[in-house]
Write an enzyme that holds these catalytic residues in place. Structure first.
Site, short mmCIF file in Angstrom:
data_model
loop_
_atom_site.label_atom_id
_atom_site.label_comp_id
_atom_site.label_asym_id
_atom_site.label_seq_id
_atom_site.Cartn_x
_atom_site.Cartn_y
_atom_site.Cartn_z
CG ASP C 109 -2.17 0.81 1.02
OD1 ASP C 109 -2.05 2.01 0.70
OD2 ASP C 109 -3.28 0.26 1.13
CB SER C 172 -4.68 18.18 0.44
OG SER C 172 -4.75 17.27 -0.62
CG HIS C 256 8.10 27.76 -14.26
ND1 HIS C 256 7.52 27.98 -15.48
CD2 HIS C 256 8.91 26.71 -14.42
CE1 HIS C 256 7.98 27.10 -16.34
NE2 HIS C 256 8.84 26.32 -15.72
CD GLU C 258 0.69 23.71 -9.33
OE1 GLU C 258 1.33 23.37 -8.33
OE2 GLU C 258 -0.37 23.18 -9.70
CE LYS C 334 11.13 13.95 -18.93
NZ LYS C 334 10.65 12.61 -18.67
NE ARG C 453 -3.97 35.14 -19.30
CZ ARG C 453 -3.14 34.52 -18.44
NH1 ARG C 453 -1.84 34.74 -18.47
NH2 ARG C 453 -3.60 33.65 -17.57
C1 HEA Z 1 -5.54 22.16 -16.39
C2 HEA Z 1 -5.94 23.25 -16.62
C3 HEA Z 1 -6.99 23.73 -17.57
C4 HEA Z 1 -7.90 23.05 -18.36
C5 HEA Z 1 -8.10 21.57 -18.48
C6 HEA Z 1 -8.65 24.04 -19.05
C7 HEA Z 1 -9.67 23.76 -19.97
C8 HEA Z 1 -10.34 24.71 -20.72
N1 HEA Z 1 -10.14 26.07 -20.66
FE1 HEA Z 1 -8.88 27.05 -19.41
N2 HEA Z 1 -7.60 28.03 -18.18
C9 HEA Z 1 -6.68 27.47 -17.35
C10 HEA Z 1 -6.47 26.12 -17.15
C11 HEA Z 1 -7.20 25.12 -17.79
N3 HEA Z 1 -8.21 25.29 -18.69
C12 HEA Z 1 -5.91 28.48 -16.67
C13 HEA Z 1 -4.78 28.26 -15.68
C14 HEA Z 1 -6.40 29.70 -17.13
C15 HEA Z 1 -5.92 31.11 -16.76
C16 HEA Z 1 -6.89 31.77 -15.85
C17 HEA Z 1 -6.51 33.16 -15.55
O1 HEA Z 1 -6.32 33.95 -16.48
O2 HEA Z 1 -6.43 33.48 -14.35
C18 HEA Z 1 -7.45 29.38 -18.10
C19 HEA Z 1 -8.16 30.34 -18.81
C20 HEA Z 1 -9.00 30.04 -19.87
C21 HEA Z 1 -9.50 31.00 -20.79
C22 HEA Z 1 -9.14 32.48 -20.81
C23 HEA Z 1 -10.08 33.24 -19.99
C24 HEA Z 1 -9.71 34.67 -19.92
O3 HEA Z 1 -8.56 35.03 -20.19
O4 HEA Z 1 -10.61 35.42 -19.57
C25 HEA Z 1 -10.34 30.34 -21.66
C26 HEA Z 1 -11.05 30.96 -22.79
O5 HEA Z 1 -11.33 30.38 -23.73
C27 HEA Z 1 -10.33 28.96 -21.27
C28 HEA Z 1 -11.05 27.95 -21.90
C29 HEA Z 1 -10.94 26.62 -21.59
C30 HEA Z 1 -11.71 25.60 -22.27
C31 HEA Z 1 -12.71 25.83 -23.35
C32 HEA Z 1 -11.32 24.40 -21.72
C33 HEA Z 1 -11.82 23.07 -22.12
O6 HEA Z 1 -10.77 22.17 -22.25
C34 HEA Z 1 -12.83 22.53 -21.15
C35 HEA Z 1 -13.60 21.42 -21.77
C36 HEA Z 1 -14.88 21.24 -21.02
C37 HEA Z 1 -15.14 20.21 -20.24
C38 HEA Z 1 -14.22 19.09 -20.10
C39 HEA Z 1 -16.35 20.15 -19.38
C40 HEA Z 1 -17.54 19.63 -20.10
C41 HEA Z 1 -18.74 20.16 -19.44
C42 HEA Z 1 -19.97 19.95 -19.87
C43 HEA Z 1 -20.30 19.13 -21.03
C44 HEA Z 1 -21.09 20.56 -19.17
C45 HEA Z 1 -21.62 19.67 -18.14
C46 HEA Z 1 -21.87 20.47 -16.94
C47 HEA Z 1 -21.84 20.02 -15.67
C48 HEA Z 1 -21.56 18.62 -15.31
C49 HEA Z 1 -22.06 21.00 -14.56
N4 HEA Z 1 -9.53 28.81 -20.17
C1 HEA Z 2 1.91 21.93 -17.95
C2 HEA Z 2 2.12 23.14 -17.94
C3 HEA Z 2 3.18 23.92 -18.67
C4 HEA Z 2 4.34 23.50 -19.30
C5 HEA Z 2 4.89 22.10 -19.41
C6 HEA Z 2 4.96 24.68 -19.81
C7 HEA Z 2 6.17 24.66 -20.50
C8 HEA Z 2 6.84 25.80 -20.88
N1 HEA Z 2 6.41 27.10 -20.76
FE1 HEA Z 2 4.61 27.68 -20.04
N2 HEA Z 2 2.94 28.29 -19.04
C9 HEA Z 2 2.02 27.49 -18.43
C10 HEA Z 2 2.07 26.12 -18.34
C11 HEA Z 2 3.11 25.34 -18.84
N3 HEA Z 2 4.19 25.78 -19.53
C12 HEA Z 2 0.96 28.28 -17.87
C13 HEA Z 2 -0.24 27.75 -17.10
C14 HEA Z 2 1.26 29.59 -18.17
C15 HEA Z 2 0.44 30.85 -17.89
C16 HEA Z 2 0.24 31.16 -16.48
C17 HEA Z 2 -0.61 32.38 -16.35
O1 HEA Z 2 -0.10 33.50 -16.63
O2 HEA Z 2 -1.80 32.26 -15.98
C18 HEA Z 2 2.52 29.56 -18.90
C19 HEA Z 2 3.16 30.71 -19.34
C20 HEA Z 2 4.44 30.71 -19.88
C21 HEA Z 2 5.22 31.90 -20.06
C22 HEA Z 2 4.80 33.32 -19.69
C23 HEA Z 2 4.07 33.94 -20.78
C24 HEA Z 2 3.55 35.27 -20.42
O3 HEA Z 2 2.67 35.36 -19.56
O4 HEA Z 2 4.02 36.23 -21.02
C25 HEA Z 2 6.41 31.50 -20.61
C26 HEA Z 2 7.52 32.41 -20.96
O5 HEA Z 2 8.61 32.06 -21.04
C27 HEA Z 2 6.36 30.06 -20.73
C28 HEA Z 2 7.39 29.27 -21.24
C29 HEA Z 2 7.39 27.89 -21.22
C30 HEA Z 2 8.52 27.09 -21.70
C31 HEA Z 2 9.78 27.59 -22.32
C32 HEA Z 2 8.17 25.78 -21.47
C33 HEA Z 2 9.03 24.58 -21.77
O6 HEA Z 2 9.02 23.68 -20.69
C34 HEA Z 2 8.60 23.88 -23.01
C35 HEA Z 2 9.66 22.91 -23.46
C36 HEA Z 2 9.22 22.05 -24.63
C37 HEA Z 2 9.58 22.20 -25.91
C38 HEA Z 2 10.47 23.30 -26.36
C39 HEA Z 2 9.06 21.29 -26.96
C40 HEA Z 2 9.78 19.99 -27.16
C41 HEA Z 2 11.21 20.14 -27.46
C42 HEA Z 2 11.79 19.74 -28.63
C43 HEA Z 2 11.01 19.09 -29.70
C44 HEA Z 2 13.26 19.88 -28.70
C45 HEA Z 2 13.78 20.80 -29.71
C46 HEA Z 2 13.45 22.18 -29.38
C47 HEA Z 2 14.30 23.22 -29.41
C48 HEA Z 2 15.76 23.13 -29.44
C49 HEA Z 2 13.74 24.58 -29.42
N4 HEA Z 2 5.15 29.61 -20.28
CU LIG Z 3 6.49 29.26 -16.30
#
Ligand code: HEA
Ligand code: HEA
Ligand SMILES: [Cu+2]
Ligand code: CUA
Lengths: 438, 295, 528
Positions: C109, C172, C256, C258, C334, C453
Site C-alpha cells: 500500500d 493536502s 512555475h 507548479e 524526452k 486575455r
Molecule cells: C488544467 C488546466 C486547464 C484546463 C483543463 C482548461 C480547460 C479549458 N479552458 Fe482554461 N484556463 C486554465 C487552465 C485550464 N483550462 C488556466 C490556468 C487559465 C488562466 C486563468 C486566468 O487567467 O487566471 C485558463 C483560462 C481560460 C481562458 C481564458 C479566460 C480569460 O482570459 O478570460 C479560456 C477561454 O477560452 C479557457 C477555456 C478553456 C476551455 C474551453 C477548456 C476546455 O478544455 C474545457 C472542456 C470542457 C469540459 C471538459 C467540461 C464539459 C462540461 C460539460 C459538457 C457541461 C456539463 C456540466 C456540468 C456537469 C455541470 N480557459
Molecule cells: C503543464 C504546464 C506547462 C508546461 C509544461 C509549460 C512549458 C513551458 N512554458 Fe509555459 N505556461 C504554463 C504552463 C506550462 N508551460 C501556464 C499555465 C502559463 C500561464 C500562467 C498564467 O499566466 O496564468 C505559462 C506561461 C508561460 C510563459 C509566460 C508567458 C507570459 O505570460 O508572457 C512562458 C515564458 O517564457 C512560458 C514558457 C514555457 C517554456 C519555455 C516551457 C518549456 O518547458 C517547453 C519545453 C518544450 C519544448 C520546447 C518542446 C519539445 C522540445 C523539442 C522538440 C526539442 C527541440 C526544441 C528546441 C531546441 C527549441 N510559459
Molecule cells: Cu512558467
C-alpha cells in the site's frame, strides 16, 4: 456565397441574433456554427499575425518573432516527420518486427547538443533586441502615464499638458443583454477614447508608467511596447514612430485590473513633429485646430452616434483638458445653484457609475455598494465628501481628490445625495470640498 | 483488514479519523475566513473547529501510540522520512518570508528611493516603514531602545532580549541532545531531567518573546502596521514563535511519554521527530537573529 | 489489543474482502480505493471547471456583453483555472499515483495509509469553501488564478475564502507528496533499485519533491496577502515600503514549478504507453530520468519569465530568458526518446496509444509556443494575450489532461477487470483531439493580432476566431460526456481483461490479476 457572407457579416458586426434569454442564445451559437461551416467568407478585418510594426523596435520584434517561429516550425516538422514516417512504416498491421534497441549514447549526445546550439542561435538576436529596448536614454520628450481603474492619465512632463483618456464607446453598444436597448457595435468598438495621446513621429518618446490603484499594463501593439503600470513604482519604456507613419494607433490595457479591464483602451495619435509642436504650443487642446487632420478624428467617433455621444459620454466634459489633473480654480459660490450642481454632477458621476452603477444600485454582487439609500450618501455630508476625496484603503474606492476638481467632487456628491431615490436636498459647494482637503 | 504480521509492513484498518479531521479543518478554515469578515457565527465555528481538531489529533496519535509496538522497522523508517520531508516543507515556508525580507531590503526599498516623482525625499534605509512612514522614522536610530523625542517607533535592540533568547534556544538544543544520548544509553532519569529542562527553556523563550512583543507594541510603537519593517519583523518572528509553541508542545508530549516509559533505546520515533523539529526551529531562530535583529 | 488484531487477521487475508460502503469509501486506508476517490473527484472538477470555461466561451462568442457582466466573467476565469489546476489536474495525478505506485514498486500500500486518506478528504472540503465563495457578497475571487496583489487586496470575502482553501489544498498536496516520496524510497520490492523503477514512479518522485518545495511558498504568499488584507501589514503596499511585484515573484517561484508538477506525471504515463504499443523498450531510460531531474532543477530558476513586463533590470530579464530557453533541451530529450521508442517498433494504435501520440504531438506544439514566449522581446508582444492562453492549454489540456485520459484507458482494464469499448474510445480520442484544436488553435492568432486575455469583451476584429474557439469548446465539452459513458460502461461490464491486458507489457502491475485484488503484494515480489 455572397449571401452567406452577408449573413456572417450580420452575425459578426451586429448581434442580430442576440437575445436576453439564454436559450435562444444557444440557438444562436448553433447558428453560428452552421454559418461558420457553410461559408468560406471571412470577416474582412481579422489577422493571423502580429500587427504591422511602425517603430524600429516593433520591426525588430517582428523579425525575431518570425525567426523563432520558423525555427519552431522546422523542428516540429522534422520531429514529427520522423514520427509519422515511423507510424506509417513500423506498424504491426504491416507485420513490422520490433527491434529491441534501447539506447545509444552518441545519438543522445547529438540531440542534446544540437538543440542547445539552436537555442544559442535564437538567444543572440534576442539579446541584441532586448538591450536596445531597455535603453531609454536620449529621449526627446517624456510622458508620464498613469493607470486608473479604469482610464489612463497622461502628463507631458516637458510641457504643462495633462489629461485623462477614457473609453468613448457608449454603454448601449457594450450591453447587449437586452436587444431592444442595445445599439449596433461601432467600427472602433472598445478601441476609442475621448482624448487621445498625441505624440510626434521621428522623435524618441520616453514614457514613465505607473498606476494609482492596481496593476495595469500599457500596450500599443504597433509600437512593440508593453509595460506594467505598478502602483508606487515607475516603469520606463520608449518608442520612436517612423516618420511617414502618422496616424492613429490603438492598444488596450494588458493586465487584469478588475471589472472594467477590457474597457480602458489606449488610442495614440501620431502626428508629424511640426504638428506636434503646434499642438503643444496651442496648450494641447483637442480642438480640431490643434490637430491637422480632422478626418482622422472622425474615425475615432462613430458618425451616427457622435451626436449622442457628445451628450452621454465623458468626451465633452473633458474637452479642454488643461489642468484636469491639478484641481482647477473653483466657480464662485454665487453661480453654484442646485440646478447647476446637479447638471455638473450628472457628468461628474460618469467616473463613479463604473462601479456604483448607472442606477446607483452598486454592482459586483455587493462588492461595489449601492449609493441609493446608502448610509454615507444620506448621512453627514463630511463623511460623504471624505470618502470621495480620500477613498477607502483596501477597497476599490480610490481617492478621487487628485483626479477630480473641487467643483467636480462637489457636483458628484450633490448629485449622489439627490438622485437614485436619495433626497437629502443637500447642496455641497466646492468650498466645502476645499475645506476638507488637507 | 490489512496484513498485520510483525514482519510485514503494517497497514492500518479503515479509519474515520481522516474524514473527521478534514471536517475539523473545514470548520477552522471557513470559521477563520468568516471571522475576518465579521460574521457573528464565525468565532464559534472556528473554536469548534480547533477543539474538534485537538480531539481528533489526540485520539489519532493515541491510536498510533497504541499500535506502535507492532510497527516494524520499515514503518519506523517511513515515519522518519515523512517527518524529514515535512520539515523540508517548513523550511520552504520560512524561505518565502526570508525571501520577502531580502527582496524588500535589497530591491524594493532602493527602487522606491529612486522613484523621485512619486516619493520625493524618500531614502532607502533599514529599518523602514516605507515612503509614507519616512517622517515617522526620522530620529529613530537603529538599535534605539526607547522612543526618542518626536519619533513614533523604535526597533528591538538585538543585544538584550533577543540575545537571551538566542542563548536559551541554543542551550535547549544542547540539553535536548543530552537527553537523546541518555535515551540511547537507557538512562531514564537523565533523559527525563534533560528533556524537562529543554521544555522549560522552550517556554521561557516563549515568555520572553511575548515580553518583547508587548514592549514593541506598548513602548516602541512597533506594530504589524509599522510599514514593511513591522510586517517582516512580526511575520518572521511570529511565525517562528508559533513553531516554537508547536515544538515545545510536541516535546512536552514526548516528555510525558518518556515518563510513561514508551520509548526504547532502539525505537523512539516520536522523540526523534520532536528533536528534529526542535533543532529546525532553533536553526531558523539563528537565521532570524542574524537577518532580522542584527543586520 | 492491536497485537491481537494483527495476529488473527493474518490467516484470513482474503484478497477480495471489501468493507461495507461507508467504511470503504469514507474510512479507507486502501490505496486503490483512495486512488479511485481521487480520480472521481478529479473528473467531477474537470466538468465543473469545464462548465465555467463554457460560460467564458459563451460570453466570448460575440463582442458585446450577452450573458454575464464583466465582474462575473472574471470570477469564471479565476475559478475555472483554480478548479482545473488544483481540483482536476493535480488530484487526478495523485489518483494515478495512488493506484499505480504501490503496484509498480511492489508495495502492499502507500507508506502512510491513514494520512493518504486525509490528503484526499481535505480536498472536497477545500473546494466546498472555494465554490461557496460564489454566494458571499461580491461573489467569488475575480483577480485571476494568480491572485495578484493589489487587486486581491481590493477583493471581498471571497479572497479570504480562496486563501484558506489554498492553505487546505496545500496541506493536502504536501501530505500526498510526502506519502509518495516515502512509498517510493522506502517500500520498493527487493531488487528494485532506483534505476530499475518504472518511469511513472520516477516522474512522480520528482513531482513530489517539487510539491513539497513549492506548495509552502505559495502558502507563504497567500498568508502575506491575508495579513495585508486584514492585519495592516505592507508587504505589497508601496506606501509602507512593500512592492506588488514581490507577490508576483513569490507566486511564480511556486507557479512555475507548479506547471511541471502538472506535466511530469503526464510524461511518466506517456513513457509507459508508448513502449507497450510499440512493443519495444523505452528508449534512453536513464537519459529520461536525468532529463526529468534537469527539468525539475531548472524549474526553480525560471519563474520570472511570467513577469517580463513588470520592469525587471536588464540582467534579470536576460538571465530568466536564457534559463527558460534551456528547459527546452531536457524536454526535447524526452520528446526524442519517445519518438525513437516508436522508431522500428511494431506499433498498434489502441486508444491509449492514440492518446499518447496525440499528447506528444500537441504538447510539443505547446512547448514550442512556450519557447517563443521565453524570448523576452517577443514576450512583450505575447504577454497577457490569448497567445499565452493557447500555449498553456496546449500543455495543460493536450499535455496533462489528455495524458490522464490516455492513462485511464491504459489502466482501466487493470482497475476494473473489463476492457473498455475500443471503438468508442477511438471516437472519443478523435473528437477530443479535433475539438481541442478547433478551440485553442485560433487563440494563437487572436493573441498575435492583439487580443488581451481576461477580457470579457473585445473589439470586433477578433470575432471570427473567438467564434471558432467557442464552438470548439462546446464540442470539446460535449465529447467528454462520451468519456464518462465509456468509463461507467467499463466499470459495469465488458470483455474480461487478462492479467497482462496488453501484449507483453512491462511492469509489476501486469503480474497481478485484473481487476487488481483489493490487497496486492502483501508479500513483496522479488524483482529480477
Ligand atoms: C488544467 C488546466 C486547464 C484546463 C483543463 C482548461 C480547460 C479549458 N479552458 Fe482554461 N484556463 C486554465 C487552465 C485550464 N483550462 C488556466 C490556468 C487559465 C488562466 C486563468 C486566468 O487567467 O487566471 C485558463 C483560462 C481560460 C481562458 C481564458 C479566460 C480569460 O482570459 O478570460 C479560456 C477561454 O477560452 C479557457 C477555456 C478553456 C476551455 C474551453 C477548456 C476546455 O478544455 C474545457 C472542456 C470542457 C469540459 C471538459 C467540461 C464539459 C462540461 C460539460 C459538457 C457541461 C456539463 C456540466 C456540468 C456537469 C455541470 N480557459
Ligand atoms: C503543464 C504546464 C506547462 C508546461 C509544461 C509549460 C512549458 C513551458 N512554458 Fe509555459 N505556461 C504554463 C504552463 C506550462 N508551460 C501556464 C499555465 C502559463 C500561464 C500562467 C498564467 O499566466 O496564468 C505559462 C506561461 C508561460 C510563459 C509566460 C508567458 C507570459 O505570460 O508572457 C512562458 C515564458 O517564457 C512560458 C514558457 C514555457 C517554456 C519555455 C516551457 C518549456 O518547458 C517547453 C519545453 C518544450 C519544448 C520546447 C518542446 C519539445 C522540445 C523539442 C522538440 C526539442 C527541440 C526544441 C528546441 C531546441 C527549441 N510559459
Ligand atoms: Cu512558467
Ligand atoms: Cu487596466 Cu486592465
Amino acid at each position: 456565397m455572397i449571401l452567406t457572407g452577408v449573413f456572417v457579416d450580420m452575425l459578426l458586426s451586429r448581434p442580430v441574433f442576440s437575445r436576453a434569454k439564454l436559450t435562444s442564445s444557444f440557438t444562436n451559437l448553433v447558428c453560428g456554427l452552421g454559418l461558420l461551416l457553410m461559408s468560406g467568407a471571412a470577416q474582412a478585418e481579422y489577422r493571423l499575425n502580429l500587427q504591422d510594426p511602425v517603430t524600429q523596435t516593433a520591426r525588430d520584434i517582428f523579425g525575431l518573432h518570425m525567426l523563432i517561429f520558423w525555427i519552431c516550425v522546422v523542428i516540429f516538422v522534422g520531429v514529427f516527420g520522423v514520427m509519422f514516417y515511423s507510424i506509417f512504416k513500423h506498424r504491426k498491421s504491416k507485420n513490422y518486427e520490433a527491434s529491441q534497441f534501447s539506447h545509444s549514447t552518441s545519438v543522445e549526445i547529438i540531440w542534446t547538443v544540437i538543440p542547445f546550439i539552436i537555442l544559442v542561435v535564437m538567444a543572440i538576436p534576442a539579446t541584441q533586441v532586448l538591450i536596445k529596448m531597455e535603453d531609454t536614454t536620449k529621449s526627446d520628450l517624456t510622458i508620464k502615464i498613469t493607470g486608473y481603474q479604469w482610464k489612463w492619465g497622461y502628463e507631458y512632463l516637458d510641457s504643462d499638458i495633462n489629461f485623462y483618456s477614457t473609453l468613448a464607446t457608449p454603454r448601449e453598444q457594450i450591453d447587449q443583454f437586452n436587444k431592444d436597448t442595445a445599439q449596433p457595435l461601432g467600427e472602433n468598438y472598445l478601441l476609442e477614447t475621448d482624448n487621445m495621446l498625441v505624440v510626434p513621429s521621428g522623435r524618441k518618446v520616453r514614457a514613465l508608467i505607473t498606476a494609482n490603484d492596481v496593476i495595469h499594463a500599457w500596450w500599443v501593439p504597433a509600437f512593440g511596447t508593453k509595460k506594467d503600470a505598478i502602483p508606487g513604482y515607475i516603469n520606463e519604456l520608449w518608442f520612436n514612430v517612423d516618420e511617414g507613419k502618422e496616424g492613429i494607433y490603438r492598444g488596450q490595457c494588458a493586465e487584469l485590473c478588475g471589472k472594467d479591464h477590457a474597457f480602458m483602451p489606449i488610442v495614440v495619435k501620431v502626428v508629424s513633429g511640426d504638428e506636434f509642436d503646434a499642438w503643444v504650443a496651442a496648450g494641447g487642446t483637442f480642438d480640431a485646430s490643434g490637430i491637422a487632420d480632422e478626418s482622422e478624428i472622425d474615425t475615432n467617433e462613430r458618425a451616427e452616434a457622435s451626436e449622442q455621444a457628445a451628450v452621454d459620454s465623458p468626451a465633452e466634459q473633458a474637452t479642454p483638458v488643461l489642468d484636469a489633473i491639478v484641481p482647477a480654480a473653483q466657480a464662485s459660490d454665487a453661480e453654484w445653484t442646485m440646478e447647476a450642481a446637479m447638471a455638473e454632477g450628472e457628468k461628474a458621476v460618469t467616473t463613479c457609475i463604473a462601479c456604483h452603477g448607472q442606477d446607483g444600485k452598486g454592482g459586483g454582487g455587493g462588492l461595489f455598494p449601492a449609493i441609493a439609500d446608502s448610509a454615507v450618501a444620506t448621512g453627514p455630508v463630511e463623511a460623504h465628501i471624505d470618502i470621495v476625496l480620500n477613498g477607502k484603503s483596501g477597497t476599490a474606492m480610490a481617492a478621487f481628490g487628485s483626479q477630480l476638481t473641487d467643483e467636480q467632487i462637489a457636483a458628484a456628491v450633490t448629485y449622489q445625495r439627490n438622485s437614485y431615490g436619495n433626497d437629502t436636498g443637500d447642496l455641497v459647494s466646492p468650498a466645502d470640498v476645499a475645506a476638507l482637503r488637507n | 483488514m490489512g496484513s498485520h504480521s510483525p514482519d510485514r509492513y503494517f497497514i492500518p484498518e479503515g479509519s474515520a479519523y481522516p474524514f473527521l479531521a478534514s471536517i475539523a479543518l473545514f470548520c477552522i478554515a471557513l470559521g477563520g475566513a468568516s471571522f475576518l469578515n465579521g460574521y457573528a457565527f464565525a468565532p464559534n465555528l472556528m473554536m469548534f473547529g480547533f477543539a474538534f481538531m485537538a480531539v481528533m489529533l489526540f485520539i489519532w496519535f493515541r491510536k498510533v501510540i497504541m499500535e506502535s509496538p507492532i510497527y516494524n522497522l520499515d514503518v519506523d523508517k517511513s515515519f522518519r522520512m515523512g517527518m524529514a520531508w515535512f520539515i523540508f516543507s517548513e523550511v520552504m515556508f520560512f524561505a518565502a518570508f526570508f525571501g520577502a525580507l531580502y527582496y524588500i531590503r535589497v530591491l524594493a526599498l532602493p527602487w522606491l528611493a529612486e522613484t523621485e516623482i512619486l516619493w520625493p525625499g524618500f531614502e532607502a534605509t533599514w529599518p523602514s516603514a516605507g515612503p509614507k512612514g519616512a517622517e515617522l522614522l526620522a530620529g529613530a536610530a537603529p538599535g534605539a531602545t526607547a522612543i526618542e523625542e518626536g519619533t513614533q517607533y523604535a526597533i528591538i535592540d538585538p543585544w538584550h532580549l533577543p540575545l537571551w533568547n538566542t542563548i536559551i534556544l541554543l542551550t535547549s538544543s544542547v540539553t535536548l541532545t543530552i537527553a537523546h544520548h541518555a535515551l540511547r544509553d537507557n538512562k531514564r532519569g537523565a533523559l527525563i531531567f534533560w528533556l524537562a529542562v529543554t521544555v522549560i527553556l522552550g517556554f521561557i523563550f516563549l515568555f520572553l518573546q511575548a515580553e518583547e512583543y508587548i514592549e514593541a507594541y506598548q513602548q516602541l510603537g512597533l506594530t504589524l502596521g509599522t510599514g514593511v519593517y513591522g510586517s517582516t519583523f512580526f511575520m518572521l518572528t511570529g511565525f517562528h514563535g508559533f513553531h516554537v509553541c508547536l515544538g515545545a508542545f510536541i516535546l512536552l508530549v514526548v516528555l510525558l511519554r518518556c515518563i510513561k516509559g514508551h520509548f526504547t533505546a532502539e525505537k523512539h520515533f516520536a522523540f526523534e521527530a520532536g528533536a528534529w523539529y526542535w533543532h529546525f526551529v532553533d536553526t531558523v531562530w539563528v537565521g532570524l537573529f542574524i537577518f532580522v535583529y542584527i543586520l | 489489543m492491536a497485537n491481537a488484531a494483527a495476529v488473527d487477521s493474518h490467516d484470513h487475508d482474503h484478497h477480495d474482502h471489501k468493507p461495507p460502503f461507508f467504511q470503504r469509501w469514507f474510512m479507507s486506508t486502501n490505496h486503490k480505493d483512495i486512488g479511485t476517490l481521487y480520480l472521481i473527484f478529479s473528473l467531477t472538477m474537470l466538468f465543473l471547471g469545464g462548465a465555467m470555461a463554457l460560460v467564458i466561451r459563451a460570453e466570448l462568442f460575440q463582442p458585446g456583453l450577452q450573458f454575464v457582466d464583466p465582474h462575473f466573467f472574471n470570477q469564471m476565469t479565476t475559478v475555472h483555472a483554480l478548479i482545473m489546476v488544483f481540483g482536476a489536474v493535480m488530484p487526478g495525478f495523485v489518483g494515478f499515483a495512488n493506484w499505480m505506485l504501490p503496484l509498480m514498486v511492489g508495495a502492499p500500500d502507500m507508506a502512510l495509509p491513514r494520512m493518504n486518506n486525509w490528503s484526499f478528504w481535505i480536498l472536497p472540503f477545500a473546494f466546498t469553501i472555494l465554490l461557496s465563495s460564489f454566494f458571499v457578497p461580491g461573489g467569488a475571487p475575480a483577480a485571476g488564478w494568480t491572485l495578484y496583489a493589489p487587486l486581491t487586496i481590493q477583493g471581498g470575502m471571497s479572497v479570504d475564502m480562496a486563501i484558506v482553501a489554498i492553505h487546505m489544498m496545500g496541506i493536502s498536496s504536501i501530505m500526498g507528496a510526502i506519502n509518495v516520496i516515502v512509498t517510493v524510497l522506502n517500500m520498493r520490492a527487493p531488487g528494485m533499485t532506483l534505476m530499475k523503477m518504472p518511469m511513472f514512479v520516477w516522474t512522480w518522485l520528482i513531482t513530489a519533491f517539487l510539491l513539497i518545495a513549492v506548495m509552502p511558498v505559495f502558502a507563504g504568499a497567500v498568508t502575506m496577502l491575508l495579513t495585508d488584507r486584514h492585519f495592516g501589514t505592507a508587504f505589497f503596499d508601496p506606501a509602507g515600503g512593500g512592492d506588488p511585484v514581490l507577490y508576483q515573484h513569490i507566486f511564480w517561484f511556486f507557479g512555475h514549478p507548479e506547471v511541471y508538477i502538472m506535466i511530469l506525471p503526464a510524461f511518466g504515463i506517456i513513457s509507459h504507453i508508448i513502449p507497450t504499443f510499440a512493443r519495444k523498450p523505452l528508449f534512453g531510460y536513464s537519459s529520461m530520468v536525468f532529463a526529468t531531474a534537469a527539468i525539475a532543477f531548472l524549474s526553480f530558476i525560471v519563474w520570472a519569465h511570467h513577469m517580463f513586463t513588470v520592469g525587471m533590470p536588464l540582467q534579470g530579464e536576460l538571465f530568466f530568458m536564457y534559463a527558460t530557453m534551456l528547459i527546452s533541451v531536457p524536454t526535447g530529450v524526452k520528446v526524442f526518446n519517445w519518438v525513437t521508442t516508436m522508431w522500428r517498433g511494431s506499433m498498434t494504435f489502441e486508444t491509449p496509444m492514440l492518446y499518447a501520440i496525440g499528447v506528444v504531438f500537441l504538447f510539443t506544439m505547446g512547448g514550442l509556443s512556450g519557447l517563443m514566449l521565453a524570448i523576452t522581446p517577443a514576450d512583450f508582444q505575447y504577454h497577457d494575450t490569448y497567445f499565452v492562453v493557447a500555449h498553456f492549454h496546449y500543455v495543460l489540456f493536450s499535455g496533462a489532461v489528455m495524458a490522464m485520459m490516455g492513462g485511464a484507458y491504459f489502466w482501466l482494464p487493470k482497475w476494473t477487470g473489463h476492457m473498455y469499448n475500443e471503438s468508442l474510445g477511438k471516437i472519443h480520442f478523435w473528437l477530443t483531439a479535433i475539438f481541442f484544436n478547433v478551440t485553442f488553435f485560433p487563440q494563437h492568432f487572436l493573441g498575435l493580432a492583439g487580443m488581451p486575455r481576461r477580457y470579457a469583451d473585445y473589439p470586433v476584429q477578433f470575432t471570427e476566431f473567438n467564434q471558432w474557439s467557442s464552438v470548439g469548446a462546446f464540442g470539446l465539452g460535449i465529447s467528454q460526456l462520451l468519456f464518462v459513458y465509456i468509463v461507467i460502461a467499463t466499470v459495469r461490464g465488458g470483455k474480461k481483461a487478462t492479467a497482462e491486458v496488453w501484449e507483453n507489457p512491462e511492469g509489476l502491475e501486469w503480474t497481478v490479476p485484473s481487476p487488481a485484488p483489493f490487497h496486492t503484494f502483501d508479500d513483496p515480489p522479488v524483482v529480477k
